[in-house]
Design an enzyme around this catalytic site. Sequence first.
Site, PDB file in Angstrom:
ATOM      1  N   ARG A 672       0.965  -1.208   0.052  1.00  0.00           N
ATOM      2  CA  ARG A 672       0.073   0.097  -0.068  1.00  0.00           C
ATOM      3  C   ARG A 672       1.012   1.104  -0.013  1.00  0.00           C
ATOM      4  NH1 ARG A 672      -4.720  -0.365   4.057  1.00  0.00           N
ATOM      5  NH2 ARG A 672      -3.380  -0.512   5.672  1.00  0.00           N
ATOM      6  N   ASN A 697       6.230  -6.253   4.490  1.00  0.00           N
ATOM      7  CA  ASN A 697       5.842  -7.510   4.520  1.00  0.00           C
ATOM      8  C   ASN A 697       5.464  -8.136   3.349  1.00  0.00           C
ATOM      9  OD1 ASN A 697       5.858  -9.180   6.951  1.00  0.00           O
ATOM     10  ND2 ASN A 697       3.751  -8.951   7.055  1.00  0.00           N
ATOM     11  N   GLU A 832      -1.979 -11.079  16.265  1.00  0.00           N
ATOM     12  CA  GLU A 832      -0.544 -10.600  16.973  1.00  0.00           C
ATOM     13  C   GLU A 832      -0.557  -9.642  17.990  1.00  0.00           C
ATOM     14  OE1 GLU A 832      -0.920  -7.162  14.557  1.00  0.00           O
ATOM     15  OE2 GLU A 832      -1.586  -9.238  14.587  1.00  0.00           O
ATOM     16  N   ASP A 833      -1.642  -8.702  17.906  1.00  0.00           N
ATOM     17  CA  ASP A 833      -1.625  -7.742  19.203  1.00  0.00           C
ATOM     18  C   ASP A 833      -2.101  -8.497  20.446  1.00  0.00           C
ATOM     19  OD1 ASP A 833      -3.836  -8.360  17.764  1.00  0.00           O
ATOM     20  OD2 ASP A 833      -4.722  -6.453  17.415  1.00  0.00           O
ATOM     21  N   ARG A 876     -10.356 -14.119  16.104  1.00  0.00           N
ATOM     22  CA  ARG A 876      -9.816 -13.469  17.273  1.00  0.00           C
ATOM     23  C   ARG A 876     -10.387 -14.239  18.450  1.00  0.00           C
ATOM     24  NH1 ARG A 876      -6.837  -8.785  15.927  1.00  0.00           N
ATOM     25  NH2 ARG A 876      -6.953  -7.663  17.795  1.00  0.00           N
TER      26      ARG A 876
END
Length: 919
Positions: A672, A697, A832-833, A876
């Site tokens: 992006r 990434n 990951e958070d 999640r």
Amino acid sequence: MTGYTMLRNGGAGNGGQTCMLRWSNRIRLTWLSFTLFVILVFFPLIAHYYLTTLDEADEAGKRIFGPRVGNELCEVKHVLDLCRIRESVSEELLQLEAKRQELNSEIAKLNLKIEACKKSIENAKQDLLQLKNVISQTEHSYKELMAQNQPKLSLPIRLLPEKDDASLPPPKATRGCRLHNCFDYSRCPLTSGFPVYVYDSDQFVFGSYLDPLVKQAFQATARANVYVTENADIACLYVILVGEMQEPVVLRPAELEKQLYSLPHWRTDGHNHVIINLSRKSDTQNLLYNVSTGRAMVAQSTFYTVQYRPGFDLVVSPLVHAMSEPNFMEIPPQVPVKRKYLFTFQGEKIESLRSSLQEAHSFEEEMEGDPPADYDDRIIATLKAVQDSKLDQVLVEFTCKNQPKPSLPTEWALCGEREDRLELLKLSTFALIITPGDPRLVISSGCATRLFEALEVGAVPVVLGEQVQLPYQDMLQWNEAALVVPKPRVTEVHFLLRSLSDSDLLAMRRQGRFLWETYFSTADSIFNTVLAMIRTRIQIPAAPIREEAAAEIPHRSGKAAGTDPNMADNGDLDLGPVETEPPYASPRYLRNFTLTVTDFYRSWNCAPGPFHLFPHTPFDPVLPSEAKFLGSGTGFRPIGGGAGGSGKEFQAALGGNVPREQFTVVMLTYEREEVLMNSLERLNGLPYLNKVVVVWNSPKLPSEDLLWPDIGVPIMVVRTEKNSLNNRFLPWNEIETEAILSIDDDAHLRHDEIMFGFRVWREARDRIVGFPGRYHAWDIPHQSWLYNSNYSCELSMVLTGAAFFHKYYAYLYSYVMPQAIRDMVDEYINCEDIAMNFLVSHITRKPPIKVTSRWTFRCPGCPQALSHDDSHFHERHKCINFFVKVYGYMPLLYTQFRVDSVLFKTRLPHDKTKCFKFI
């Protein structure tokens, strides 16, 4: 007929009239011609005459038709316009001329000012040069004073040991071996790096008798260890594996001793050698019994008093998981605290103490004084009475239903298979471990196996017998994870167990889980722990932790970064200096050579916290890039502090205990480019920013013609090996600051918000400090945990898409946190958070800190991210429940605390600015 005749007659009779008509026509033509002649000739002459003759009319000074002079011609309409234009141009010319003269005058004045400025610049240069000289002289004087009062120590030159070491003075007896008389410190300087040489067991006769699983696991972990070297000449330590042996091989002590003394670097007495005998079964042979090991250390799970040399030999854990990692899905959770049984015990005693002593040559040879009391009968009677009382549900069995496992004399043999024992322990709050009745037996493989299994499933060990030497006891504080009770107090055990509160129980269970994962669970952890214990004893610091090497992607920069008005509009809240300082890295850690001594027990007995990493791992106990984790710790106020925390001083400096500090922005992105460039431009002029690390990434490189913005600090574009969200938390070597601001490429934060978050983080350096808050909730119908992003007065997580955290946690996330969690993140490309919040809360037992009232940080108009996918929240939910299984409990903690900035309404002088406070 009549008419025709009349016509003819009339025509003939009128001939005179026709002539008159003709003559009349001629006269008319002549007159007309004369008239035209007069008009064409005389009229112009008359007109000319009158035009050239003065008009004698009554108006004086006027002519009627004559030529006119000057502006009188402007009375004609089309001439009037031209006249007006001429007058306007003339007027403008006059104005321009006046303006030109004015500008010339100003230019002359400016030239004079320029000359004056040039002179001022020259004077300023001279003053600056003088100041530089003064500063240089001051710095030189300061260094001289520091050198006089605190001379800088350089690393000593390492002296390589000789191949044939000089023999040490022999101790009076091999049992008297300690480090001071049996270890050669000259081979292990402080700066040696602790090189370890591992013998290849296959090159010796006993190597062919080793258990294949034990040998394979040991060789694999030795190859991956950071301390192992192939150069035996410079080695500080020599390691040899002698067990466990295969069944039914029995190696005679004399033969094993002969092979040990034939090792290439044994040097007559085996000093600086470690002999490791790992056990996989409870009946492992005590191979080294009656074997003279000289000055070599012994590490095994079974010791008799005649063998064990305190402070020199090592009691290690049995190797249960030889070539496999623990399956976290099979490990029971740590909650609920209370389980079905208060305590359990299963075992069978094969041989009593007295019969064991009678088998010896003579009682006097084995024991001094009176024979020891055999408390096993009292223990059996007391525990059966507790079971019969029905006060609590307990399970004690002193006879195995099946054939008991082989064991040593006076030792309680294990019953059943390992899987059956684990299922019972999963139902037990406490697990009783009765030590052997023979006081000559310091520790046995059977007791070590019971301890291993209890810690593995979360049953708090209760060891009956204080004489036992638990694994790594001189390093670990076992009272934080187990209860060690003397056998004479067996009647008080029931009362003691019932008096423990749930919070104490959970703390002991959590500490036991930490010890098991860190020092017991795998072959790698056992081998690393053995090396770490020896290294800590001889006070050599650990090797620095490995940092992730950043593979930079070349990129062109130079595009002038614009100023976003939304970023520049900070209102009344100015939290940073107007002028940014150059990049400044956090000081490197300088206590590596003393930390091993000062933080001895804390390093070994604490879960990884804000001060250290595991000493047994190939990491530095405190990371080399982390100078101060919780403040400066210097005890004095450095230069730059103490000027007051209000007004302009507060705006111009960070203050506090670490007044000079910067942070690094780590920005994860994936194809992006436009969004990324906009986000980077918004960082232009951000105070205290050290550099920006862009984690690229995507396997596709950025466009070659992409021009990156110049924001005043370096921008490092790092290429990753694969597309993984875990790359966000890799400890890149390009990150030279303790503070990391993890931010998404589409995050939209103002400069004052970032600065405010940075100031708050500096007050809570061991926690995650960020903007968007989330929380977890228990789903009663489905009996599982849920992830919730609704607005709430409570929170338990802060999204790392816009959050500050310490670089220390990047090491823990990438190298220490269970691999199963990182695999889950890669599988879902999510969570990951959440994983980072679990990790920090698990280590600190503190919730994160949310700053400001912001609940979202996405930039308007940016492309949709992964979080907009419908499956995002379902994944999640699954992540949270899986992480709970890995940790064994829910580490997240709720908090209602939020930090906002509040401008003081106090009266300040005009040269002061306002402050803020935390609420």
